[in-house]
Scaffold this active site. Structure first.
Site, PDB file in Angstrom:
ATOM      1  N   GLY A 130      72.305  46.196  91.205  1.00 52.07           N
ATOM      2  CA  GLY A 130      72.192  45.287  90.143  1.00 52.07           C
ATOM      3  C   GLY A 130      71.142  44.058  90.329  1.00 52.07           C
ATOM      4  N   GLU A 175      83.274  54.437  83.315  1.00 52.29           N
ATOM      5  CA  GLU A 175      82.911  55.314  82.091  1.00 52.29           C
ATOM      6  C   GLU A 175      84.011  56.238  81.622  1.00 52.29           C
ATOM      7  OE1 GLU A 175      80.097  55.098  80.493  1.00 52.29           O
ATOM      8  OE2 GLU A 175      78.974  53.888  82.252  1.00 52.29           O
ATOM      9  N   LYS A 179      72.241  55.346  95.647  1.00 50.29           N
ATOM     10  CA  LYS A 179      71.635  54.204  96.229  1.00 50.29           C
ATOM     11  C   LYS A 179      71.582  54.035  97.711  1.00 50.29           C
ATOM     12  CE  LYS A 179      74.256  51.875  92.540  1.00 50.29           C
ATOM     13  NZ  LYS A 179      75.484  51.364  92.091  1.00 50.29           N
TER      14      LYS A 179
END
Length: 435
Positions: free
Chosen positions: A136, A192, A207
């Site tokens: 992020g 989610e 990542k």
């Protein structure tokens, strides 16, 4: 002041709307720091009529996002659509073919197609930036690629998925079980409706493969990441770890080793027991943290919000500011042709301590069977705890921590117990993170 950097924005979800708000709110500050204004000229998304809380009337709307990079009023495309293939990949390819730069937050696309896209960007002499794809708003890619550029990175590891970290730290604080806390994470928007990518470790593996390539000058190799998620963890595991002086965190870890003159790449995403005195033990909630160990810098810790519209938009706009300044650079620190294809490292010889949890039938002789298998495999037990019934009919939890030894020994012990009717489910193995 120089001419504006003209931007096309594909994807208007929470991050895309956040980019618009940030560019508008901090326009003067950004222009001073970039040396030129940032100007959004065109946007695209699936639903033109959806209310996103931002005014889109001043921007050209493009139904086919794949052609955004071909517009004459666009210098750089921001891709926030997501997905490793499909429209996002098609947009990236057409953007480079049109000689335009690309900024993306799409870790799946970079993990699967990063080498191809980096080669296209280098051939076109344009930028490929993806700071927002990992952790992020934490500037970990810039930190590794620029701040630690003079160092040989010996190991990179960290907490790379905020959903998993929220679940684990909440289980730790409340004593609740995995399924209950997952439902809370979904209700709060941290997970989610289909959380598989997060809780099975895939998101963290994407990542990690990107961080490994930047850290070690290796080709991105998502396929070789050994991945396990957190779905099998129980509240009893959390409590057991706490009693031993540890917390449990999903850790992505990568390093390299040289075997017979060949550099090999180790990449693993797996729940670990983290000692109370380690910096990662204090990373709670949806926070991300990355540790890089340089041969001259020592341990570097990057920590902050790993997701959300504000932090992710911040990383996207930071990449845009770099492009506005003319800072392109090699996407993975060195040119694609110089990235090394490293074979996957074997793990059996790696030394460490392990936590092993067994769910077993509540009857005599079971513990002797387990300890005999461990003995025959050469596993030395440091501590062993047998709990009462854990809610499963007739099942008892037996957990232990091993002395340091090769991973192959633990693997062999588990193999020796395979098929035993004393076990009510497969054993759970977690490694202990060293300081």
């Amino acid at each position: 002041m120089a001419e504006p950097l003209r931007i096309a924005l594909a994807g208007l979800g929470t991050v895309g709307a956040g980019v618009i708000r940030l560019v508008e709110a901090n326009a003067a500050l950004i222009a001073r720091r970039a040396g030129r204004p940032l100007q959004i000229t065109a946007v695209s998304a699936r639903d033109r009529n959806k209310d996103r809380g931002v005014d889109l009337s001043r921007y050209a709307w493009v139904d086919d996002m794949v052609i955004l990079g071909e517009r004459d009023d666009v210098d750089v495309v921001v891709e926030l659509v997501g997905g490793s293939d499909g429209p996002a990949l098609a947009l990236a390819r057409t953007t480079f073919e049109a000689g335009k730069s690309l900024v993306t937050a799409n870790k799946a696309m970079i993990a699967h197609h990063g080498l191809e896209l980096a080669a296209k960007a280098e051939a076109a002499k344009v930028g490929l930036k993806f700071e927002a794809a990992v952790a992020g708003g934490i500037p970990v890619i810039k930190g590794l690629r620029e701040g630690a550029a003079a160092n040989e990175i010996e190991r990179v590891y960290g907490i790379l998925n905020g959903t998993c970290n929220f679940i684990l730290s909440t289980m730790e604080d409340t004593g609740r079980d995995f399924g209950d806390v997952l439902a809370e994470a979904q209700a709060k928007g941290y997970a989610e409706a289909d959380p598989a990518f997060d809780i099975e470790g895939t998101d963290a593996a994407h990542k990690l493969s990107i961080l490994a390539a930047i850290s070690f000058g290796s080709q991105v190799d998502f396929g070789s990441v050994d991945t396990a998620g957190i779905t099998r963890l129980r509240a009893a595991d959390i409590a057991q770890a706490d009693a031993l002086g540890y917390v449990i965190r999903l850790i992505g870890m990568a390093d390299t080793e040289t075997v017979d003159g060949t550099n090999r790449l180790f990449q693993r995403v797996q729940p670990h027991l983290v000692p109370f005195d380690h910096p990662l033990a204090h990373v709670d909630g949806a926070t991300n943290a990355v540790v890089a160990e340089g041969n001259f810098s020592g341990r570097l810790l990057f920590q902050g919000a790993g997701a959300g519209d504000g932090p992710t938009a911040s990383a996207v706009v930071a990449d845009l500011i770099d492009l506005a300044r003319g800072e392109i650079g090699a996407p993975f620190s060195v040119p694609v042709a110089e990235l090394e294809a490293m074979p996957r490292a074997e793990t059996g010889h790696r030394l460490g301590r392990s936590y092993i949890r067994f769910m077993v039938a509540d009857r005599p002789g079971v513990l002797a069977e387990i300890t005999a298998a461990l003995r025959d495999a050469g596993v030395s037990i440091e501590s062993l705890i047998q709990k009462g019934r854990a809610g499963d009919a007739g099942a008892v939890m037996v957990s232990m921590v091993t002395h340091e030894g090769p991973e192959s020994a633990v693997t062999e012990a588990i193999r020796l117990l395979d098929g035993s009717d004393s076990l009510t489910e497969p054993p759970l193995v977690m490694h202990l993170l060293g300081n």
